[in-house]
Every structure is written in C-alpha cells, then in structure tokens.
Design a protein around this motif. Sequence first.
Motif, PDB file in Angstrom:
ATOM      1  N   UNK A  88       0.677  -1.139  -0.013  1.00  0.00           N
ATOM      2  CA  UNK A  88       0.011   0.022   0.040  1.00  0.00           C
ATOM      3  C   UNK A  88       0.820   1.291  -0.034  1.00  0.00           C
ATOM      4  N   UNK A  89       1.851   1.295   0.819  1.00  0.00           N
ATOM      5  CA  UNK A  89       2.833   2.410   0.689  1.00  0.00           C
ATOM      6  C   UNK A  89       3.333   2.738  -0.528  1.00  0.00           C
ATOM      7  N   UNK A  90       3.894   1.507  -0.899  1.00  0.00           N
ATOM      8  CA  UNK A  90       4.585   1.744  -2.301  1.00  0.00           C
ATOM      9  C   UNK A  90       3.760   2.400  -3.295  1.00  0.00           C
ATOM     10  N   UNK A  91       2.429   2.018  -3.374  1.00  0.00           N
ATOM     11  CA  UNK A  91       1.633   2.307  -4.412  1.00  0.00           C
ATOM     12  C   UNK A  91       1.165   3.948  -4.120  1.00  0.00           C
ATOM     13  N   UNK A 119      -2.512  11.377  12.403  1.00  0.00           N
ATOM     14  CA  UNK A 119      -2.908  10.384  13.041  1.00  0.00           C
ATOM     15  C   UNK A 119      -3.717   9.663  12.087  1.00  0.00           C
ATOM     16  N   UNK A 120      -3.932   8.352  12.258  1.00  0.00           N
ATOM     17  CA  UNK A 120      -4.982   7.597  11.525  1.00  0.00           C
ATOM     18  C   UNK A 120      -5.258   6.337  12.326  1.00  0.00           C
ATOM     19  N   UNK A 121      -6.533   5.604  12.094  1.00  0.00           N
ATOM     20  CA  UNK A 121      -6.941   4.437  12.585  1.00  0.00           C
ATOM     21  C   UNK A 121      -7.414   3.589  11.431  1.00  0.00           C
ATOM     22  N   UNK A 122      -7.023   2.270  11.667  1.00  0.00           N
ATOM     23  CA  UNK A 122      -7.752   1.487  10.785  1.00  0.00           C
ATOM     24  C   UNK A 122      -8.827   0.442  11.395  1.00  0.00           C
ATOM     25  N   UNK A 165      -8.030  11.262  14.690  1.00  0.00           N
ATOM     26  CA  UNK A 165      -7.490  10.316  13.641  1.00  0.00           C
ATOM     27  C   UNK A 165      -8.428  10.295  12.490  1.00  0.00           C
ATOM     28  N   UNK A 166      -7.809   9.954  11.142  1.00  0.00           N
ATOM     29  CA  UNK A 166      -8.646   9.983   9.907  1.00  0.00           C
ATOM     30  C   UNK A 166      -8.538   8.479   9.857  1.00  0.00           C
ATOM     31  N   UNK A 167      -9.669   7.957   9.347  1.00  0.00           N
ATOM     32  CA  UNK A 167     -10.063   6.500   9.260  1.00  0.00           C
ATOM     33  C   UNK A 167      -9.441   5.984   7.809  1.00  0.00           C
ATOM     34  N   UNK A 168      -8.661   4.793   7.902  1.00  0.00           N
ATOM     35  CA  UNK A 168      -8.153   4.082   6.930  1.00  0.00           C
ATOM     36  C   UNK A 168      -8.610   2.952   6.696  1.00  0.00           C
ATOM     37  N   UNK A 190      -8.934   0.832  -1.526  1.00  0.00           N
ATOM     38  CA  UNK A 190      -9.428   1.927  -0.533  1.00  0.00           C
ATOM     39  C   UNK A 190      -8.291   2.173   0.427  1.00  0.00           C
ATOM     40  N   UNK A 191      -7.568   1.335   0.946  1.00  0.00           N
ATOM     41  CA  UNK A 191      -6.564   1.598   2.000  1.00  0.00           C
ATOM     42  C   UNK A 191      -5.657   2.582   1.243  1.00  0.00           C
ATOM     43  N   UNK A 192      -5.293   2.343   0.090  1.00  0.00           N
ATOM     44  CA  UNK A 192      -4.256   2.869  -0.595  1.00  0.00           C
ATOM     45  C   UNK A 192      -4.690   4.626  -0.753  1.00  0.00           C
ATOM     46  N   UNK A 193      -5.720   4.854  -1.308  1.00  0.00           N
ATOM     47  CA  UNK A 193      -6.285   5.977  -1.355  1.00  0.00           C
ATOM     48  C   UNK A 193      -6.347   6.809  -0.407  1.00  0.00           C
ATOM     49  N   UNK A 194      -6.973   6.109   0.840  1.00  0.00           N
ATOM     50  CA  UNK A 194      -7.093   6.831   2.012  1.00  0.00           C
ATOM     51  C   UNK A 194      -5.783   7.249   2.612  1.00  0.00           C
ATOM     52  N   UNK A 195      -4.841   6.134   2.532  1.00  0.00           N
ATOM     53  CA  UNK A 195      -3.407   6.701   3.329  1.00  0.00           C
ATOM     54  C   UNK A 195      -2.928   7.776   2.540  1.00  0.00           C
ATOM     55  N   UNK A 196      -2.865   7.852   1.119  1.00  0.00           N
ATOM     56  CA  UNK A 196      -2.457   8.843   0.335  1.00  0.00           C
ATOM     57  C   UNK A 196      -3.022  10.161   0.773  1.00  0.00           C
ATOM     58  N   UNK A 197      -4.547  10.033   0.853  1.00  0.00           N
ATOM     59  CA  UNK A 197      -5.144  11.299   1.297  1.00  0.00           C
ATOM     60  C   UNK A 197      -4.514  11.661   2.655  1.00  0.00           C
ATOM     61  N   UNK A 198      -4.339  10.810   3.512  1.00  0.00           N
ATOM     62  CA  UNK A 198      -3.865  11.175   4.815  1.00  0.00           C
ATOM     63  C   UNK A 198      -2.289  11.873   4.852  1.00  0.00           C
ATOM     64  N   UNK A 199      -1.532  11.307   4.007  1.00  0.00           N
ATOM     65  CA  UNK A 199      -0.249  11.785   3.674  1.00  0.00           C
ATOM     66  C   UNK A 199      -0.363  13.276   3.200  1.00  0.00           C
ATOM     67  N   UNK A 200      -1.572  13.847   2.579  1.00  0.00           N
ATOM     68  CA  UNK A 200      -1.512  15.241   2.101  1.00  0.00           C
ATOM     69  C   UNK A 200      -2.512  16.011   2.983  1.00  0.00           C
ATOM     70  N   UNK A 201      -2.952  15.381   4.454  1.00  0.00           N
ATOM     71  CA  UNK A 201      -3.726  16.238   5.008  1.00  0.00           C
ATOM     72  C   UNK A 201      -2.985  17.305   5.920  1.00  0.00           C
ATOM     73  N   UNK A 202      -3.450  18.083   6.579  1.00  0.00           N
ATOM     74  CA  UNK A 202      -2.805  19.171   7.525  1.00  0.00           C
ATOM     75  C   UNK A 202      -2.299  18.381   8.740  1.00  0.00           C
TER      76      UNK A 202
END
Length: 310
Positions: free
Chosen positions: A138-141, A186-189, A211-214, A270-282
């Motif tokens: 997921x991180x690589x993608x 912060x995120x939570x799965x 936390x953002x949900x991933x 869905x995990x990849x998209x949510x993690x990508x979005x979290x990486x660009x969150x404030x």
Amino acid sequence: MKPYYWESQHGNFGDDLNLWLWDFLLPGFRAVHPDVLLVGVGTVLNRALLPEAGRKLVIGSGFGYGELPDMRDESLWDIRCVRGPLTAEKVGVPEALGIVDPAVLVADMPEFADLPKRHGCSFVPHWESAVAGLWPTVCATAGLTYIDPRGEAKAVIRAIAQSERIVAESMHGAILADAFRVPWVAVSTSDGINSFKWRDWAATVGVDHRPRRVPISSRAEAIVKGARFWGVDYEGRSTEPAQAGDVAVADRAPSGTGLRLAAKQVLAAPSTLALWQASRAEPQLSADARLAARKARLYEVLEGVRRDYS
C-alpha cells in the motif's frame, strides 16, 4: 533496579526502547535497589501485566487496558509521574503528575542528533496492522515509506526522525515524530485502536487526537483484528500471525507476481487512497514551548529519582 516493559512476541519499538532509554536517563540505575521495578514507557499500568509483589517506581507509564493494580500502598508504589492527565485521574494522583510520555526524551540522546532527512512521508502502522496487513505494498503504491514498528527500536526511531512527515497509527510513532519536530497525521484502521491513551498523551503537549480512518488492507489483517473487510465480518476469528522481519524501513513493495498479488492490490485500493489522502492532510505538531516545558518537568522528576535512589 530493573526496567519493566511489555514484550511483544512480534516486537514493538515503543515498548522495546525501555531496554536502553533508562540507561541514558538514569545512568547506573541497574546497579542500585535490585528489589525495585522501574515502570516506564508503555501502557502497562494493568493488573494483569505487573507483578503484585515487590516495589515499583513509576515514571511516565500510562493506563489504557484492563484494570489498574491496587496502587494505594506507598511503601510498594512510588509514583513520580504518569503519561498524562487521564491516567493521573484513573490512578488517583494529582493532575500535575500527568506530565508526558518519557519517550519524548529519546530525541535528546546524542546518537539521534542532527540526522539527515532521507524519507518524504512515512507510515508507521500499529504493530497489529503490521502483523498481517498489506501495508508495504500500500505504501509503495501511495508513494510513502513504510516503517515497520516491529523492527529494531533504534532503527525505527531513526527512520521516523529522518522523515519529513509521518502518518501514524502507532501512538509512539506520533510521539517520536513530535519529539523530533516531524509533523504528523494520526490515522486509525479499526475501532480497536485505543483512543484513551492517545488523548492522554495529546493533552500533555496541547494537540488533539483526531485520527483519519484508513480501511483495513487485507483479509488476513481483518481476521487478526476480528474486523470487517469488503463486507465480510471476521469478528471472533483468529489466525497465526506472521513473524516480524528485521527491516524497519521498506521503500518498495514486497516481491510477488501473478494474479494473486494483483487481486490483493485491487482489494487494498481503498486503503491506498485513504493513506495517500492522509499523507496530504494538514499535519499536527505541538508548540516548541509546550513540549520543552513538559520535558523540563520530566527532567526535574528524574533528578528527584537520582537523588532519592542513589
């Protein structure tokens, strides 16, 4: 004196750092008072974890799971400080003793000073997520560096310090990022992430736990967590989790070919998209003055311990 820490069979850097942090903070402590157990970093104020017999010196530990031990006997319990105000309230000590998680002082160790930045945005999952999740892929993608919390503690911490930004499901991933002045999100799965301990620490440094949900990344991860994945409920099921590797950082996805890997990547979309979005969150970061003040108070506690136990 002997340091206590919760020892995961898979490894968890936030607990494992107790093996060497206290030698830096209290040099020579192992040679004195062999009957005293130093209860330091970790959510370990738990009746099921700590031995009933013997004296305990509590420096910065937190509550968050199970039941508290009976800590009323001051001849057995020397409570100098706890992780935060929520733990202080639970234990029944003054709120002022809820200072901060001692892991913040790792950033003051000379071996971690002036480390060059090597990673852009990195993800530190909770150790349970790392056991069976597809997070390296997921991180690589998503374009993030994967930091395995089960890796050797100093290697994990260096990777955090050498990142420009951290996405953290691991609470100590956020604590160490904040200590090294690395902005974090912060995120939570899953609902299994303990918000009490996060809020306990966050209150000490003046930040919020939001936390953002991933989504969970794989069926195996859902089984381990007893959670839902793509509409299938795995609650109550179990599996034998994978063992931790020695590598703390993975910049590329694990090797694999064929339809099976492709299918897993699709299911993890869905995990990849949510993690990508979290990486660009404030991101968040505590104020320099607030963190410095909390560290100064903790150093005062340590000075008192050195005086009283020398």
